[in-house]
Write a protein that holds these residues in place. Structure first.
Motif, PDB file in Angstrom:
ATOM      1  N   PRO A 262      25.184 -22.224  54.814  1.00 25.25           N
ATOM      2  CA  PRO A 262      24.999 -23.938  54.875  1.00 25.25           C
ATOM      3  C   PRO A 262      23.693 -24.403  54.858  1.00 25.25           C
ATOM      4  CG  PRO A 262      26.679 -23.139  56.283  1.00 25.25           C
ATOM      5  CD  PRO A 262      26.302 -21.830  55.821  1.00 25.25           C
ATOM      6  N   GLY A 263      23.213 -25.244  54.441  1.00 28.22           N
ATOM      7  CA  GLY A 263      21.881 -25.800  54.250  1.00 28.22           C
ATOM      8  C   GLY A 263      20.711 -25.074  53.793  1.00 28.22           C
ATOM      9  N   VAL A 264      21.110 -24.444  52.905  1.00 33.92           N
ATOM     10  CA  VAL A 264      20.026 -23.838  52.159  1.00 33.92           C
ATOM     11  C   VAL A 264      20.038 -23.941  50.810  1.00 33.92           C
ATOM     12  CG1 VAL A 264      20.143 -21.548  53.674  1.00 33.92           C
ATOM     13  CG2 VAL A 264      21.477 -21.431  51.840  1.00 33.92           C
ATOM     14  N   LEU A 356      15.165 -29.275  42.361  1.00 32.30           N
ATOM     15  CA  LEU A 356      15.586 -30.632  42.973  1.00 32.30           C
ATOM     16  C   LEU A 356      15.455 -31.871  42.410  1.00 32.30           C
ATOM     17  CD1 LEU A 356      14.295 -29.881  46.692  1.00 32.30           C
ATOM     18  CD2 LEU A 356      16.615 -29.354  45.579  1.00 32.30           C
ATOM     19  N   GLY A 357      14.666 -31.677  41.014  1.00 29.78           N
ATOM     20  CA  GLY A 357      14.450 -32.772  40.051  1.00 29.78           C
ATOM     21  C   GLY A 357      13.234 -33.693  40.665  1.00 29.78           C
ATOM     22  N   VAL A 358      12.682 -34.504  39.847  1.00 33.18           N
ATOM     23  CA  VAL A 358      11.358 -35.101  40.223  1.00 33.18           C
ATOM     24  C   VAL A 358      11.244 -36.228  39.404  1.00 33.18           C
ATOM     25  CG1 VAL A 358       9.792 -33.466  38.945  1.00 33.18           C
ATOM     26  CG2 VAL A 358       8.974 -35.032  40.881  1.00 33.18           C
ATOM     27  N   ALA A 413      14.084 -27.133  51.619  1.00 32.16           N
ATOM     28  CA  ALA A 413      13.912 -27.572  50.084  1.00 32.16           C
ATOM     29  C   ALA A 413      12.604 -26.629  49.557  1.00 32.16           C
ATOM     30  CB  ALA A 413      13.749 -28.834  50.164  1.00 32.16           C
ATOM     31  N   LEU A 414      11.665 -26.497  50.487  1.00 32.94           N
ATOM     32  CA  LEU A 414      10.411 -25.612  50.008  1.00 32.94           C
ATOM     33  C   LEU A 414      10.665 -24.278  49.696  1.00 32.94           C
ATOM     34  CD1 LEU A 414       7.191 -27.004  51.960  1.00 32.94           C
ATOM     35  CD2 LEU A 414       7.561 -26.943  49.327  1.00 32.94           C
ATOM     36  N   CYS A 415      11.696 -23.848  50.565  1.00 32.62           N
ATOM     37  CA  CYS A 415      12.239 -22.463  50.195  1.00 32.62           C
ATOM     38  C   CYS A 415      12.757 -22.191  48.825  1.00 32.62           C
ATOM     39  CB  CYS A 415      13.169 -22.069  51.437  1.00 32.62           C
ATOM     40  SG  CYS A 415      12.181 -21.686  52.946  1.00 32.62           S
ATOM     41  N   LEU A 416      13.302 -23.242  48.454  1.00 35.85           N
ATOM     42  CA  LEU A 416      13.847 -23.190  47.224  1.00 35.85           C
ATOM     43  C   LEU A 416      12.814 -23.622  46.049  1.00 35.85           C
ATOM     44  CD1 LEU A 416      17.331 -25.205  47.488  1.00 35.85           C
ATOM     45  CD2 LEU A 416      16.596 -22.752  47.799  1.00 35.85           C
ATOM     46  N   GLU A 444      10.978 -31.629  64.330  1.00 39.59           N
ATOM     47  CA  GLU A 444      12.713 -31.517  64.345  1.00 39.59           C
ATOM     48  C   GLU A 444      13.364 -30.980  63.194  1.00 39.59           C
ATOM     49  OE1 GLU A 444      16.510 -33.604  65.980  1.00 39.59           O
ATOM     50  OE2 GLU A 444      14.733 -34.450  66.132  1.00 39.59           O
ATOM     51  N   GLU A 445      12.884 -31.762  61.951  1.00 35.70           N
ATOM     52  CA  GLU A 445      13.686 -31.404  60.517  1.00 35.70           C
ATOM     53  C   GLU A 445      12.961 -30.560  59.819  1.00 35.70           C
ATOM     54  OE1 GLU A 445      16.733 -32.164  60.152  1.00 35.70           O
ATOM     55  OE2 GLU A 445      17.083 -33.222  61.860  1.00 35.70           O
ATOM     56  N   ARG A 446      11.672 -30.260  60.221  1.00 40.15           N
ATOM     57  CA  ARG A 446      10.596 -29.608  59.679  1.00 40.15           C
ATOM     58  C   ARG A 446      10.163 -30.112  58.124  1.00 40.15           C
ATOM     59  NH1 ARG A 446      10.570 -23.168  60.002  1.00 40.15           N
ATOM     60  NH2 ARG A 446       8.305 -24.009  59.628  1.00 40.15           N
ATOM     61  N   VAL A 447       9.832 -31.509  58.280  1.00 39.59           N
ATOM     62  CA  VAL A 447       9.620 -32.150  56.925  1.00 39.59           C
ATOM     63  C   VAL A 447       7.955 -32.141  56.907  1.00 39.59           C
ATOM     64  CG1 VAL A 447       9.899 -34.195  55.517  1.00 39.59           C
ATOM     65  CG2 VAL A 447      11.621 -33.452  57.147  1.00 39.59           C
ATOM     66  N   PHE A 448       7.536 -31.664  55.561  1.00 38.24           N
ATOM     67  CA  PHE A 448       6.111 -31.542  55.420  1.00 38.24           C
ATOM     68  C   PHE A 448       5.680 -32.629  54.382  1.00 38.24           C
ATOM     69  CE2 PHE A 448       7.179 -27.806  57.231  1.00 38.24           C
ATOM     70  CZ  PHE A 448       6.217 -27.119  57.844  1.00 38.24           C
TER      71      PHE A 448
END
Length: 651
Positions: A262-264, A356-358, A413-416, A444-448
């Motif tokens: 989950p979540g990857v 993820l599309g851009v 998402a960056l891992c992908l 908390e959510e590790r957003v960059f």
């Protein structure tokens, strides 16, 4: 690391018979396959090798009607065994299968020249020459050719020795932290329930692990695991693996879904792909054209959108946005295959650039820049050598951060999007953060957010404050809430807070309580307002300890309360006037004098009342009551009945 071999080749060239001779396993498991004498579905076997090593083998169908199944099988292999019959030579599916393997990024392999028992020495030599000419310019150009007969066993031992050598020499790179198993079969086992099988392309899985099927999102738990018929507790990447899923029916699972944790993985209806049209393609790929899109074991209908052309001609390569009829899950660098509708054949292949599309809008001023970033990310996938690889990976991460803009991008998402193991990516982001090129604004959510976007936000924020000060010179600044709803409208609240706090730490904004302002901002008055200020101050200074009612002062000066409010606020903030009660404003020095006398009174008295304050000041009851209540509000005194005690006295 387990290695996977895949067969490829035309129908009836002996792929399945050769696998059976090598392993003893008949990969034609379906009754229809045995009746028709052709392979329809994928087959699986394993070859025992010296030193207790094993080679997983995927046998793919050769018939043109089942090329889609061939693509599904080839998606998980490390090297290929191209099977060509000596009595027929190179045939249409030989060519298409080799093209598919090339498009899927397979770099290694060998050739099995089968059915040599059916030809004489001259025909065998002609077949060799035909194969060498066919392989010119392909990744199998220098591959060894092994004449064999599955019927007599001739050449089999030599072939096995080469397979053992290649299995030992190959060191496939597979991520250890991202479990992905594209499902190629789903069935029910009596007493066990639903089982899915596939080639685990990365990561590992253990009994009891929580899993999810993507893109459907159905969750389950691993009830049991088997690898090549053996029950195991842990299955590593590169193995053919059967996973017994808890709580799901066969109807809940579709072939082509990906089993993961989950979540990857994040399903998307749009990908950016670097697409290459095969030189042998009978026609160009059209902009907005429909196609069959293959990724892993999944096939979906898609439409192709090119950024810089109306057609992708045979032999050309270009970036392309692929829009799917159903969501897809992928990782940067994944290989894919495009097959045309008519004629139904392989036309192109590509590398996944953005999973993820851009959004790219041609009318946008940054369109060219964003396209260049995607091209740079695509180019980084070609860097294979260790030297320069880290630099390419960092450039890819920066490109993905910049493409995310002010939306930011999560670590998962960056891992992908970068396709790096989490530990390596975490270290890279720490280095980028130290250089000011990336920042984590949501711990908390590790957003960059990338350094370029952060700098643009900071400049926009400072420009917003500058404009506010120009329009509102008499206001000290903006509250954080007002800044968030103004400049920060449409942005993530945590990102707004992060930028504001960083600007404060850098000294580019000044915080006075909840109010923020630019360092050089000072409240200023227009000439008419400055005159008004002087007149109000003069009127109160002249009155001393018995100031006039503010309403009367303003009426005498010809202004109303609304017009005077900004001036009074400035005077109050500066301590020039103090509002003691409704309509009663004291000049600061006069009030300080009264307060000094009151505090002196307590040197000889325990309390202060109206009579005592009157003795000190000689003021009327109106001022006395207002002053005593003001002392209470300011916590100078505390009221007990009709008397006041000095708070600092402790009484």
């Amino acid at each position: 690391m387990p290695v996977v071999l895949g067969t490829a080749g035309h129908i009836d060239h002996g792929k399945t018979s050769l696998v059976k001779r090598l392993t003893g396993v008949d990969c034609d498991r379906l009754e229809e396959e045995k009746r028709r004498g052709i392979t329809i579905e994928l087959g699986f076997a394993q070859l025992g090798l010296p030193e207790n090593r094993r080679l997983s083998i995927i046998d793919v169908p050769g018939h043109e009607r089942f090329v889609r199944n061939m693509v599904a099988g080839a998606a998980g292999i490390d090297f290929v065994m191209l099977v060509i019959a000596a009595d027929e030579g190179v045939m249409p599916q030989t060519r298409e299968h080799l093209e598919i393997c090339s498009l899927l990024g397979i770099k290694s392999g060998l050739v099995a020249l089968t059915k040599i028992d059916r030809v004489d020495a001259d025909l065998l030599e002609l077949a060799r020459e035909d194969i060498r000419a066919f392989l010119q310019g392909t990744f199998l150009e220098d591959a060894p050719v092994f004449p064999v007969s599955a019927h007599t066993g001739e050449g089999i031992e030599t072939l096995i020795a080469e397979l053992a050598r290649m299995e030992k020499a190959l060191a496939p790179e597979r991520r250890s932290d991202l479990f992905r198993l594209p499902v190629d079969r789903v069935f029910t086992m009596r007493g066990h329930g639903t089982v899915v099988t596939g080639t685990m392309i990365s990561g590992s899985i253990a009994v009891g692990d929580e899993v999810v099927l993507q893109p459907s999102g159905k969750t389950s738990k691993v009830r049991g695991l088997q690898s090549h018929g053996e029950t195991v507790q842990l299955a590593p990447a590169g193995r053919r693996t059967a996973v017994n899923l808890q709580g799901l029916e066969v109807a809940d699972v579709q072939r082509g879904e990906v089993l993961s944790r989950p979540g990857v993985l994040f399903p998307s209806l749009r990908w950016i792909v670097r697409l290459s049209c095969l030189p042998s393609s009978p026609r160009a790929l059209r902009h907005r054209g429909e196609a069959h899109f293959h990724h892993g074991t999944r096939e979906v209908q898609a439409r192709l959108y090119f950024f810089d052309r109306d057609k992708l001609q045979p032999g050309e390569t270009a970036l392309c946005e692929v829009r799917f009829a159903e969501p897809m899950c992928g990782v940067f660098g994944d290989a894919c295959v495009v097959r045309s509708f008519s004629p139904l054949r392989t036309g192109a292949g590509g590398v996944l650039v953005h999973p993820l599309g851009v959004t790219l809008r041609k009318r946008s001023p940054d369109y060219s820049r964003r396209l260049d970033l995607l091209a740079s990310a695509a180019a980084s996938a070609d860097v294979r050598e260790e030297e320069g690889r880290a630099e390419a990976e960092e450039a890819r991460a920066l490109a993905m951060l910049e493409l995310a803009g002010t939306d930011g991008v999560s670590f998962a998402a960056l891992c992908l999007a970068v396709n790096l193991e989490s530990r390596r990516l975490d270290k890279m982001l720490q280095n980028l953060s130290a250089k000011g090129r990336a920042s984590c604004f949501d711990k908390e959510e590790r957003v960059f957010v990338g350094g370029v976007a952060e700098q643009a936000l900071a400049e926009a924020c400072l420009a917003f404050f500058s404009a506010f000060h120009q329009e509102n010179p008499m206001k000290p600044g903006l509250s954080r809430g007002a800044a968030t709803s103004g400049w920060g409208k449409g942005l993530a609240p945590k990102l707004v807070h992060f930028v504001l706090e960083r600007l404060v730490r850098q000294g580019k904004l000044v915080a006075a309580g909840d109010v923020l302002h630019l360092p050089g901002h000072r409240v200023t008055l227009a000439s008419d307002q400055s005159a008004l200020r002087s007149k109000i101050l003069s009127a109160h200074a002249e009155a001393g300890t018995a100031p006039p009612n503010m309403k009367d002062v303003l009426e005498s000066l010809g202004v109303n309360a609304k017009e005077a409010a900004p001036v009074l606020k400035i005077m109050q903030d500066a301590g020039e006037l103090v509002r003691v009660a409704e309509g009663i404003w004291y000049e600061g020095a006069a009030l300080a004098g009264i307060l000094g006398k009151a505090q002196g009174w307590f040197a000889d008295h325990d309390n202060l009342d109206l009579a005592g304050l009157k003795d000190i000041t000689g003021l009327s009851r109106k001022y006395l009551i207002a002053l005593l209540e003001y002392f209470d509000r300011e916590k100078i005194t505390v009221r007990v009945g009709d008397k006041r005690l000095l708070r600092s006295s402790g009484k």
